[in-house]
Structure formats: C-alpha cells, structure tokens
Design an enzyme around this catalytic site. Structure first.
Site, PDB file in Angstrom:
ATOM      1  N   ARG A  54     -42.857  40.365  26.286  1.00 55.50           N
ATOM      2  CA  ARG A  54     -41.395  40.348  26.179  1.00 55.50           C
ATOM      3  C   ARG A  54     -40.686  41.331  27.106  1.00 55.50           C
ATOM      4  O   ARG A  54     -39.473  41.315  27.217  1.00 55.50           O
ATOM      5  CB  ARG A  54     -41.031  40.636  24.722  1.00 55.50           C
ATOM      6  CG  ARG A  54     -39.725  40.084  24.310  1.00 55.50           C
ATOM      7  CD  ARG A  54     -39.668  40.043  22.794  1.00 55.50           C
ATOM      8  NE  ARG A  54     -38.325  40.145  22.330  1.00 55.50           N
ATOM      9  CZ  ARG A  54     -37.991  40.288  21.071  1.00 55.50           C
ATOM     10  NH1 ARG A  54     -38.935  40.379  20.153  1.00 55.50           N
ATOM     11  NH2 ARG A  54     -36.761  40.351  20.709  1.00 55.50           N
ATOM     12  N   ARG A  91     -32.098  42.410  10.974  1.00 50.17           N
ATOM     13  CA  ARG A  91     -33.548  42.514  10.764  1.00 50.17           C
ATOM     14  C   ARG A  91     -33.929  41.919   9.421  1.00 50.17           C
ATOM     15  O   ARG A  91     -33.240  42.144   8.416  1.00 50.17           O
ATOM     16  CB  ARG A  91     -33.935  44.000  10.739  1.00 50.17           C
ATOM     17  CG  ARG A  91     -34.759  44.494  11.875  1.00 50.17           C
ATOM     18  CD  ARG A  91     -34.097  44.397  13.187  1.00 50.17           C
ATOM     19  NE  ARG A  91     -35.057  44.227  14.264  1.00 50.17           N
ATOM     20  CZ  ARG A  91     -34.701  43.930  15.494  1.00 50.17           C
ATOM     21  NH1 ARG A  91     -33.450  43.771  15.808  1.00 50.17           N
ATOM     22  NH2 ARG A  91     -35.606  43.771  16.424  1.00 50.17           N
ATOM     23  N   LYS A 130     -42.972  56.792  18.255  1.00 48.37           N
ATOM     24  CA  LYS A 130     -43.475  55.612  18.961  1.00 48.37           C
ATOM     25  C   LYS A 130     -43.645  55.859  20.452  1.00 48.37           C
ATOM     26  O   LYS A 130     -43.843  54.918  21.220  1.00 48.37           O
ATOM     27  CB  LYS A 130     -42.510  54.437  18.753  1.00 48.37           C
ATOM     28  CG  LYS A 130     -42.268  54.089  17.288  1.00 48.37           C
ATOM     29  CD  LYS A 130     -41.246  52.992  17.152  1.00 48.37           C
ATOM     30  CE  LYS A 130     -40.767  52.890  15.699  1.00 48.37           C
ATOM     31  NZ  LYS A 130     -39.663  51.917  15.554  1.00 48.37           N
ATOM     32  N   PRO A 159     -45.677  47.251  18.088  1.00 50.52           N
ATOM     33  CA  PRO A 159     -45.734  48.693  18.007  1.00 50.52           C
ATOM     34  C   PRO A 159     -44.795  49.350  17.028  1.00 50.52           C
ATOM     35  O   PRO A 159     -43.592  49.364  17.204  1.00 50.52           O
ATOM     36  CB  PRO A 159     -45.363  49.147  19.415  1.00 50.52           C
ATOM     37  CG  PRO A 159     -45.316  47.921  20.228  1.00 50.52           C
ATOM     38  CD  PRO A 159     -45.066  46.813  19.301  1.00 50.52           C
TER      39      PRO A 159
END
Length: 279
Positions: free
Chosen positions: A122, A268, A69, A2
DNA sequence: TGAAATGTTAACGA
DNA sequence: ATCGTTAACATTTC
C-alpha cells in the site's frame, strides 16, 4: 500488519539477519519509499533518496531499536542510520541475493549473499535516512512511553485519561502511549472489560488497573506468537483470526458467549462484547 | 462490484 | 480549546 508487536518482531528479525554484517549492495525498486520525513505519502519522496541509500554500501549493520511503531536501524563505519515505519502493509523478508525482487519490493539491502527486502503493497510505509546523531530524538519525538513497558495504573490514567474522548481513541494516540493501533486497542479493551466508547476521563481506578495489565499482556502475547522468521499471518491473509473480538462481529464472545458487536468510529471499525464490556 | 483494510495527518464542524 | 467525523494518501484483497 504493523502495530507494536509486528514492529518489534521485524526489528528483532532485521537485527538477527544483519547485525555485524556488511552491506554489499542496495536496491531501490521504488525510490518513493525513501522519504525526507516520516510520511505516509509517496509524494513526499526524498529528492536524494537513491544517493542516500547508496551511501549505505560498505557500512556494517549495527542493529535495530524500536519505540512504539518506529524502527531505528544503525550502521557503522562510516556511521549512518535509517528510521523505518511499516505503515499499514509494510514488512521485511529475506531472500537469496540472486532471487528476483519479491512483489511489492520497495527497498533491499544485501548482506553476505542474502537480501533483506522491505515490501509494502500500500506504500504508506517509508524509510527515512537520518544523521545518526539525530536518530535517538527521531525515535522518541512526539511519542508517549512504549506500550510494551508496563506502566503503573495511575500513570496510565494520567496520560491516557485526559479529556472526554473515547478510551479506544485515546489509547491509539501515539503521543499519549506509543504502540497501540486499532486491533490491539480493541483487544486490550476486551481483556480489561472496558467498553471502547467510554470517555477516557470517566474510567474508574479499577478499570485503569485492568488496562495497565491488559495492554502489556496483549502486546507481549502477540510478540511471543509472531516472533521468528516466518511471515506474520493476519486476518486478511486468509489465515485463522487469532483475535478474541477483532473481526468477529456476530460471533460468540470467548469469555461470556454474547454476540460480538461492531461499530465504526473515527473511520475505524471497533469490536466489543456487549456482555462483558458494558457501556 | 463495492467494501474494507493494521497508520497518520489535515481539514472541517459543532 | 476541544472533540468527533471525514477525507486523503495508494493499493490490494475479499
């Protein structure tokens, strides 16, 4: 999956599947998916989660909204609301009500013989029951403008261009601009030909102009590609990688042919083309 | 077997 | 005060 486009697609899907239909049953195979606040931690489970979800039975879906989001879901008669965050691996699927819960099912709502299931391997995703009067505030609290809406370049610069932090990091700051995550920040920067490590406050006006166009274009393209009832296929799903540079270390840049570079910052993975995104 | 993974946030250290 | 990094969360998949 997402980031903003995936949340948008799921919001549309839930709306199509459920709006105007009555909740006939609820299922809660993982009570820890119901949280008191938006939290990535199952240990923040809402103590009354099962009771609050059970209250949805008999209400009618009044549709969904999205900001960044976050996904908001309203119910009517009596009024109720849910705030949904898909976390890292959350998604919704629809199955016949008689079917077994799918793998990783956390919560399910049955409408008219079909169950919409929230799946989340998760478990960073969550569903937050809210007083419907507070849903609007909960949807926007702490979020910048929605990244799918085009912003004038100078406004984008004013919001995102503060401080020396790397532009990619600034783009992922939901308080500055809501909706970009790691993948689409990387892709938008590639489209705009901007190096992800550039200090945000050192971009030129031409760069802000390019970014202001690249961000909504990137997101809208993905929404268009993923819209529909089919499951979203992502890099790790073994499907084709649909991205220009994300996940393509060492491959040729589709624009200039140089080898795509990869580095880790802020924990990241970041990808860029050294040929057309110079430092 | 080890590494990496789309998100968010807290905790350090400079 | 600000910035960057690391870890943590929980779990699966390559």
């Amino acid at each position: 999956m997402p980031e903003l486009p995936e949340v948008e697609v799921h919001a549309r899907r839930l709306d199509r599947w459920t709006r105007g239909r009555r909740v006939d049953a609820v299922h809660l195979p993982d009570p820890a998916a119901v949280r008191g606040t938006m939290s990535t931690r199952p240990s923040d489970a809402h103590p009354d989660g099962p009771a609050l979800v059970a209250r949805l039975v008999g209400t009618t879906s009044a549709g969904t909204v999205r900001r960044g989001k976050r996904l908001g879901w309203r119910f009517a008669d009596p009024d109720a609301a849910l705030l949904v965050h898909l976390g890292m691996t959350g998604r919704w699927v629809r199955r016949a009500a008689a079917d077994e819960p799918p793998r990783f099912a956390r919560i399910g709502l049955t409408f008219n013989g079909q169950t919409s299931w929230f799946l989340d391997s998760r478990r960073f995703g969550c569903v937050v029951p809210l007083d419907p009067a507070t849903l609007d505030a909960a949807m926007t609290d702490g979020l910048g403008p929605d990244a799918l809406d085009p912003l004038p370049p100078d406004e984008l610069a004013a919001r995102v261009g503060r401080g020396r932090t790397a532009i990619k990091h600034a783009l992922m700051d939901q308080a500055r601009l809501a909706g970009l995550g790691n993948i689409h920040a990387v892709e938008a920067l590639w489209r705009a030909r901007i190096h992800p490590g550039q200090p945000a406050n050192r971009l030129e006006p031409a760069a802000w102009e390019a970014l202001a166009a690249a961000i909504p274009a990137q997101l809208a393209d993905v929404v268009r590609d993923e819209d529909g009832d089919d499951d979203v296929v992502y890099v790790s799903d073994g499907g084709d990688n649909p991205f220009a540079v994300y996940g393509r270390e060492g491959e040729a840049c589709p624009r200039c042919g140089a080898a795509v570079a990869r580095a880790v910052t802020g924990g990241r993975a970041t990808f860029w083309c050294p040929g057309c995104q110079p430092a």
